[in-house]
Motif scaffolding. Structure first.
Motif, PDB file in Angstrom:
ATOM      1  N   ARG A 125      65.471-104.420 131.002  1.00  0.00           N
ATOM      2  CA  ARG A 125      66.847-104.886 130.896  1.00  0.00           C
ATOM      3  C   ARG A 125      67.700-103.886 130.118  1.00  0.00           C
ATOM      4  O   ARG A 125      68.828-103.573 130.522  1.00  0.00           O
ATOM      5  CB  ARG A 125      66.866-106.249 130.209  1.00  0.00           C
ATOM      6  CG  ARG A 125      68.262-106.813 129.988  1.00  0.00           C
ATOM      7  CD  ARG A 125      68.173-108.175 129.327  1.00  0.00           C
ATOM      8  NE  ARG A 125      69.483-108.625 128.908  1.00  0.00           N
ATOM      9  CZ  ARG A 125      69.714-109.753 128.242  1.00  0.00           C
ATOM     10  NH1 ARG A 125      68.705-110.534 127.932  1.00  0.00           N
ATOM     11  NH2 ARG A 125      70.925-110.098 127.888  1.00  0.00           N
ATOM     12  N   LEU A 126      67.162-103.382 129.001  1.00  0.00           N
ATOM     13  CA  LEU A 126      67.897-102.437 128.175  1.00  0.00           C
ATOM     14  C   LEU A 126      68.218-101.161 128.945  1.00  0.00           C
ATOM     15  O   LEU A 126      69.363-100.698 128.962  1.00  0.00           O
ATOM     16  CB  LEU A 126      67.075-102.112 126.924  1.00  0.00           C
ATOM     17  CG  LEU A 126      67.600-100.998 126.009  1.00  0.00           C
ATOM     18  CD1 LEU A 126      68.964-101.372 125.451  1.00  0.00           C
ATOM     19  CD2 LEU A 126      66.611-100.714 124.890  1.00  0.00           C
ATOM     20  N   VAL A 127      67.193-100.568 129.581  1.00  0.00           N
ATOM     21  CA  VAL A 127      67.400 -99.318 130.306  1.00  0.00           C
ATOM     22  C   VAL A 127      68.346 -99.534 131.477  1.00  0.00           C
ATOM     23  O   VAL A 127      69.230 -98.703 131.745  1.00  0.00           O
ATOM     24  CB  VAL A 127      66.046 -98.736 130.773  1.00  0.00           C
ATOM     25  CG1 VAL A 127      66.258 -97.529 131.678  1.00  0.00           C
ATOM     26  CG2 VAL A 127      65.185 -98.350 129.576  1.00  0.00           C
ATOM     27  N   ALA A 130      79.334 -91.132 132.379  1.00  0.00           N
ATOM     28  CA  ALA A 130      78.467 -90.336 131.503  1.00  0.00           C
ATOM     29  C   ALA A 130      77.252 -89.815 132.267  1.00  0.00           C
ATOM     30  O   ALA A 130      76.766 -88.708 132.008  1.00  0.00           O
ATOM     31  CB  ALA A 130      78.016 -91.171 130.307  1.00  0.00           C
ATOM     32  N   GLU A 131      76.726 -90.618 133.181  1.00  0.00           N
ATOM     33  CA  GLU A 131      75.609 -90.259 134.067  1.00  0.00           C
ATOM     34  C   GLU A 131      74.312 -89.966 133.321  1.00  0.00           C
ATOM     35  O   GLU A 131      73.403 -89.354 133.870  1.00  0.00           O
ATOM     36  CB  GLU A 131      75.977 -89.074 134.960  1.00  0.00           C
ATOM     37  CG  GLU A 131      77.049 -89.387 135.995  1.00  0.00           C
ATOM     38  CD  GLU A 131      76.613 -90.426 137.037  1.00  0.00           C
ATOM     39  OE1 GLU A 131      75.393 -90.629 137.189  1.00  0.00           O
ATOM     40  OE2 GLU A 131      77.495 -91.015 137.690  1.00  0.00           O
ATOM     41  N   GLU A 132      74.231 -90.395 132.084  1.00  0.00           N
ATOM     42  CA  GLU A 132      72.980 -90.308 131.330  1.00  0.00           C
ATOM     43  C   GLU A 132      72.982 -91.384 130.260  1.00  0.00           C
ATOM     44  O   GLU A 132      74.043 -91.847 129.822  1.00  0.00           O
ATOM     45  CB  GLU A 132      72.806 -88.936 130.688  1.00  0.00           C
ATOM     46  CG  GLU A 132      73.836 -88.610 129.624  1.00  0.00           C
ATOM     47  CD  GLU A 132      73.575 -87.278 128.948  1.00  0.00           C
ATOM     48  OE1 GLU A 132      72.477 -87.127 128.357  1.00  0.00           O
ATOM     49  OE2 GLU A 132      74.460 -86.410 128.990  1.00  0.00           O
ATOM     50  N   ILE A 133      71.787 -91.800 129.844  1.00  0.00           N
ATOM     51  CA  ILE A 133      71.653 -92.793 128.785  1.00  0.00           C
ATOM     52  C   ILE A 133      71.578 -92.055 127.456  1.00  0.00           C
ATOM     53  O   ILE A 133      70.620 -91.316 127.192  1.00  0.00           O
ATOM     54  CB  ILE A 133      70.403 -93.657 129.004  1.00  0.00           C
ATOM     55  CG1 ILE A 133      70.508 -94.426 130.325  1.00  0.00           C
ATOM     56  CG2 ILE A 133      70.210 -94.635 127.844  1.00  0.00           C
ATOM     57  CD1 ILE A 133      69.248 -95.168 130.710  1.00  0.00           C
ATOM     58  N   THR A 134      72.573 -92.244 126.632  1.00  0.00           N
ATOM     59  CA  THR A 134      72.652 -91.533 125.358  1.00  0.00           C
ATOM     60  C   THR A 134      72.123 -92.399 124.212  1.00  0.00           C
ATOM     61  O   THR A 134      71.972 -93.611 124.349  1.00  0.00           O
ATOM     62  CB  THR A 134      74.114 -91.149 125.061  1.00  0.00           C
ATOM     63  OG1 THR A 134      74.888 -92.362 124.918  1.00  0.00           O
ATOM     64  CG2 THR A 134      74.696 -90.300 126.192  1.00  0.00           C
ATOM     65  N   GLU A 135      71.884 -91.734 123.076  1.00  0.00           N
ATOM     66  CA  GLU A 135      71.481 -92.486 121.885  1.00  0.00           C
ATOM     67  C   GLU A 135      72.571 -93.469 121.480  1.00  0.00           C
ATOM     68  O   GLU A 135      72.285 -94.591 121.044  1.00  0.00           O
ATOM     69  CB  GLU A 135      71.198 -91.531 120.722  1.00  0.00           C
ATOM     70  CG  GLU A 135      69.847 -90.853 120.797  1.00  0.00           C
ATOM     71  CD  GLU A 135      69.512 -90.116 119.513  1.00  0.00           C
ATOM     72  OE1 GLU A 135      69.719 -90.713 118.422  1.00  0.00           O
ATOM     73  OE2 GLU A 135      69.065 -88.962 119.584  1.00  0.00           O
ATOM     74  N   GLU A 136      73.822 -93.044 121.634  1.00  0.00           N
ATOM     75  CA  GLU A 136      74.940 -93.915 121.260  1.00  0.00           C
ATOM     76  C   GLU A 136      74.930 -95.195 122.095  1.00  0.00           C
ATOM     77  O   GLU A 136      75.197 -96.297 121.584  1.00  0.00           O
ATOM     78  CB  GLU A 136      76.268 -93.177 121.445  1.00  0.00           C
ATOM     79  CG  GLU A 136      76.532 -92.066 120.443  1.00  0.00           C
ATOM     80  CD  GLU A 136      75.616 -90.864 120.628  1.00  0.00           C
ATOM     81  OE1 GLU A 136      75.144 -90.633 121.779  1.00  0.00           O
ATOM     82  OE2 GLU A 136      75.350 -90.172 119.630  1.00  0.00           O
ATOM     83  N   ALA A 137      74.630 -95.058 123.385  1.00  0.00           N
ATOM     84  CA  ALA A 137      74.587 -96.232 124.261  1.00  0.00           C
ATOM     85  C   ALA A 137      73.485 -97.184 123.834  1.00  0.00           C
ATOM     86  O   ALA A 137      73.647 -98.416 123.873  1.00  0.00           O
ATOM     87  CB  ALA A 137      74.383 -95.798 125.712  1.00  0.00           C
ATOM     88  N   SER A 172      58.719 -93.796 132.980  1.00  0.00           N
ATOM     89  CA  SER A 172      58.644 -94.366 134.326  1.00  0.00           C
ATOM     90  C   SER A 172      59.932 -95.087 134.692  1.00  0.00           C
ATOM     91  O   SER A 172      60.398 -95.013 135.823  1.00  0.00           O
ATOM     92  CB  SER A 172      57.460 -95.337 134.422  1.00  0.00           C
ATOM     93  OG  SER A 172      56.236 -94.675 134.209  1.00  0.00           O
ATOM     94  N   PHE A 173      60.520 -95.785 133.724  1.00  0.00           N
ATOM     95  CA  PHE A 173      61.788 -96.461 133.986  1.00  0.00           C
ATOM     96  C   PHE A 173      62.899 -95.453 134.264  1.00  0.00           C
ATOM     97  O   PHE A 173      63.748 -95.673 135.132  1.00  0.00           O
ATOM     98  CB  PHE A 173      62.172 -97.358 132.804  1.00  0.00           C
ATOM     99  CG  PHE A 173      61.527 -98.706 132.834  1.00  0.00           C
ATOM    100  CD1 PHE A 173      61.928 -99.665 133.760  1.00  0.00           C
ATOM    101  CD2 PHE A 173      60.505 -99.030 131.966  1.00  0.00           C
ATOM    102  CE1 PHE A 173      61.336-100.917 133.803  1.00  0.00           C
ATOM    103  CE2 PHE A 173      59.903-100.284 132.008  1.00  0.00           C
ATOM    104  CZ  PHE A 173      60.314-101.218 132.918  1.00  0.00           C
ATOM    105  N   GLU A 174      62.900 -94.334 133.539  1.00  0.00           N
ATOM    106  CA  GLU A 174      63.941 -93.326 133.789  1.00  0.00           C
ATOM    107  C   GLU A 174      63.839 -92.774 135.207  1.00  0.00           C
ATOM    108  O   GLU A 174      64.862 -92.509 135.854  1.00  0.00           O
ATOM    109  CB  GLU A 174      63.839 -92.182 132.776  1.00  0.00           C
ATOM    110  CG  GLU A 174      64.916 -91.118 133.015  1.00  0.00           C
ATOM    111  CD  GLU A 174      64.971 -90.044 131.947  1.00  0.00           C
ATOM    112  OE1 GLU A 174      65.794 -89.120 132.096  1.00  0.00           O
ATOM    113  OE2 GLU A 174      64.200 -90.132 130.958  1.00  0.00           O
ATOM    114  N   LEU A 175      62.624 -92.631 135.712  1.00  0.00           N
ATOM    115  CA  LEU A 175      62.435 -92.118 137.072  1.00  0.00           C
ATOM    116  C   LEU A 175      63.073 -93.021 138.127  1.00  0.00           C
ATOM    117  O   LEU A 175      63.347 -92.582 139.245  1.00  0.00           O
ATOM    118  CB  LEU A 175      60.938 -91.971 137.370  1.00  0.00           C
ATOM    119  CG  LEU A 175      60.206 -90.836 136.657  1.00  0.00           C
ATOM    120  CD1 LEU A 175      58.711 -90.966 136.876  1.00  0.00           C
ATOM    121  CD2 LEU A 175      60.703 -89.483 137.148  1.00  0.00           C
ATOM    122  N   LEU A 176      63.291 -94.296 137.778  1.00  0.00           N
ATOM    123  CA  LEU A 176      63.852 -95.259 138.731  1.00  0.00           C
ATOM    124  C   LEU A 176      65.376 -95.365 138.636  1.00  0.00           C
ATOM    125  O   LEU A 176      65.995 -96.042 139.460  1.00  0.00           O
ATOM    126  CB  LEU A 176      63.245 -96.646 138.485  1.00  0.00           C
ATOM    127  CG  LEU A 176      61.726 -96.757 138.546  1.00  0.00           C
ATOM    128  CD1 LEU A 176      61.301 -98.188 138.253  1.00  0.00           C
ATOM    129  CD2 LEU A 176      61.198 -96.309 139.896  1.00  0.00           C
TER     130      LEU A 176
END
Length: 297
Positions: free
Chosen positions: A260-262, A274-281, A225-229
């Motif tokens: 907060r993290l997302v 990068a336009e995406e949340i990666t594992e590294e981030a 749900s957070f990713e959708l936002l």
């Protein structure tokens, strides 16, 4: 740039945000938004029933408890935003459906009355007696047709002596009886100790506990749900087990920490391109003290 229709990883109503500038998207991420998960929706329904409860001799009350940063204040603010609009009834009387305050920093009857009067924007003298302020509060609540009183951060009462705690809880009981309105209080898990100052308080208050989230299917839906936002131009697939496990570990299963993290990772993804949340981030935000997971620099 891809068309808006390709941003299926973003909620339909927010897809028009994705092509905007970095500044506009970051500003959008920083704005507070409601995530209606199951426990929160059930809690809202319970509070709404209290709001519409007919006046009776013994009104029900509610205590909402949970760890810090796990959604208590967000929940009661959502309730206030949905049902707290002031107006005028059919008799042309003022109606203030909900009065929402934060518990005073010290467990003082007088300070509680002052907080209530200030919330209603009513004049008072700090030098007035407690009895006079009490009368003023009761009169104001009746004139404003208040239906529910909410006191957040109720665990602040634990800073006082047992005698002071009992005194404030007796004030809450008095207001409930005199005004015949439900009272909702919210605080950390320690707040439950306040109810044990008097067996009568235990019988008057139902308790909702907002537990920390387990890393299960419900938590994966929450993260999704957070990713959708997040108005990113690439899907992050936060529901992937490896990413979900990282998010749960870093956030300790607290919804405020998840947000907060997302949000921080999404802003970084915009700033870096990068336009995406990666594992590294996500891994960058792991540290020995998870309660202070944010790493700057």
């Amino acid at each position: 740039m891809s068309s808006e229709k390709s941003y299926v990883h973003v909620l339909d109503s927010f897809q028009h945000i994705v092509p905007l500038s970095n500044e506009d998207r970051i500003r959008f991420i920083d704005e507070p938004r409601w995530i209606g998960y199951e426990k929160a929706n059930k809690s809202l329904t319970i509070m709404q029933k209290l709001l519409s409860k007919s006046k009776q001799h013994r009104m029900p009350n509610l205590m909402i408890i949970g760890d810090s940063n796990n959604g208590k204040t967000t929940l009661i603010n959502r309730f206030y935003e949905k049902f707290g609009e002031e107006g005028v009834n059919d008799f042309k009387e003022s109606v203030v459906p909900i009065v929402l305050i934060q518990a005073p920093p010290v467990p003082s009857e007088k300070e509680l009355y002052i907080s209530l009067l200030e919330k209603l924007a009513l004049p008072y003298r700090h030098t007035d007696s407690t009895a006079k302020l009490r009368y003023q509060v009761v009169h104001a609540f009746k004139c404003c047709n208040v239906q529910v009183l909410i006191i957040d951060e109720i665990h602040s009462l634990l800073t006082g002596t047992p005698r002071q705690q009992r005194q404030i809880m007796n004030v809450i009981k008095y207001l409930c009886n005199e005004l015949k309105l439900p009272i909702i209080v919210a605080g950390t898990n320690d707040a439950i100790r306040i109810l044990h100052t008097d067996p009568q308080h235990i019988s008057r208050f139902d308790v909702i506990e907002l537990e920390n989230w387990n890393n299960n299917e419900e938590f994966r839906r929450l993260v999704g749900s957070f990713e959708l936002l997040m108005p990113l131009r690439k899907p992050s697939k936060l529901f992937h087990p490896d990413k979900t496990r990282l998010i749960h570990s870093i956030s300790e299963g607290k919804i405020g920490n998840v947000r907060r993290l997302v949000s921080e990772c999404a802003i970084e993804a915009i700033e870096t391109g990068a336009e995406e949340i990666t594992e590294e981030a996500l891994k960058k935000r792991i540290c020995k003290n998870k309660k202070a997971y944010r790493v700057i620099g």
